[in-house]
Scaffold this active site. Structure first.
Site: not given
Ligand SMILES: [Zn+2]
Length: 309
Positions: A111-112, A162, A166, A255
């Site tokens: 993620d991210d 995503h 965020h 991540h």
């Protein structure tokens, strides 16, 4: 509605590749399946990881990138490519797949990103281990690092949404629409993929974004094994936590972006090799979902046979 949106590799490029490489071993192609949004049939494109004798790795990479970029352009012209998600998972929330015990598979998710250094390092490790993973990217990061986003897709990984910022706070429908639609639009413009997978930031289900994604029929992908790598534990703590929480059908959360991910990068090769020692193989989220449907059909067929005799 157009039914068949399969994409054929430009023949000119294929021939040029053959001429350049001399010998092309087609048998080594790893299947990479992108299905069009609406088509029920599988339109598999099986061109990936081409081995050419006598070519340098750099040359190979350049050729592969050229081929894939051309393919992405074609895909965009034809309305985009999308992952095949079984109908029952569209708009559903999934934190792991229920599989037959023989299916010792697990899905690594990151993620991210995209993020300088760490995304490329994760991709290098995955490539070395011949593993496909799923990347939940943040729109504004993809805007800053589009080439990393392209690389994710070019190397056969799945790219997913995503949100743009965020954010964790509550968002009205207009804000949620921006967070999701704007990100998916950029994923499409950058990579040619119309993604249908979404992960809410922080796993938050009640601030408006997950509800919007559900309405838009995204599969909402949570996780069953949390590495908690964002707290930057030592690589060995990270490794042990992932191993402890891993089980067949599981989804591992890590991540590749959003901060210093050097510990994740350091732990990843060990995570992969230890899970492999335990007999796991690695799949993307769409593959994981397909597997569950396949297993359910097998079980249903067996039951039918039993009752009909
Ligand atoms: Zn996140």
């Amino acid at each position: 509605m157009e039914n068949n949106k399969s994409f054929v590799w430009p023949q000119g490029i294929l021939f040029a590749l053959m001429a350049l490489g001399g010998s092309v071993s087609l048998g080594l192609f790893v299947p990479m399946t992108f299905n069009s949004y609406n088509a029920q049939t599988k339109n598999a494109i099986n061109i990936k990881y081409i081995e050419i004798k006598g070519g340098t790795q750099q040359r190979l990479n350049n050729i592969r990138t050229a081929m894939l970029s051309s393919w992405q352009q074609q895909a965009q012209v034809k309305g985009g490519i999308s992952y095949s998600i079984p109908a029952r998972f569209q708009g559903a929330t999934i934190s792991e797949a229920r599989l037959a015990p023989k299916d010792k598979v697990i899905a690594l998710t990151f993620d991210d990103g995209p993020w300088p250094n760490s995304t490329a390092q994760v991709l290098d490790i995955l490539r070395r281990n011949n593993i496909k993973a799923t990347f939940f990217v943040i729109g504004q990061n993809l805007k800053n690092f589009p080439n990393l986003g392209k690389r994710i897709v070019n190397e056969g990984h799945v790219i997913a949404n995503h949100t743009w910022h965020h954010w964790y706070h509550f968002m009205n429908q207009q804000a949620a629409a921006y967070e999701i639609d704007h990100t998916s639009d950029l994923i499409f413009q950058t990579t040619g993929v119309k993604t249908n997978l979404f992960r809410p930031p922080g796993g938050i289900m009640h601030n408006g974004v997950a509800a919007y994604a559900r309405n838009k029929k995204y599969a909402i992908i949570m996780w069953s094994a949390d590495s908690v790598d964002y707290r930057r534990p030592s690589p060995s703590v990270l490794l042990n936590r992932v191993l402890k929480e891993s089980r067949p059908g599981g989804i591992v959360l890590m991540h590749d972006g959003g901060g210093n991910r050097s510990h994740t990068v350091a732990a990843l090769p060990q995570i992969i090799s230890k899970l492999r020692q335990q007999g796991y193989r690695f799949v993307t989220i769409p593959e994981l979902l397909e597997l569950q449907v396949k297993d359910e059909k097998l079980i249903a067929n067996k039951k039918e046979k039993v009752t009909s005799h």
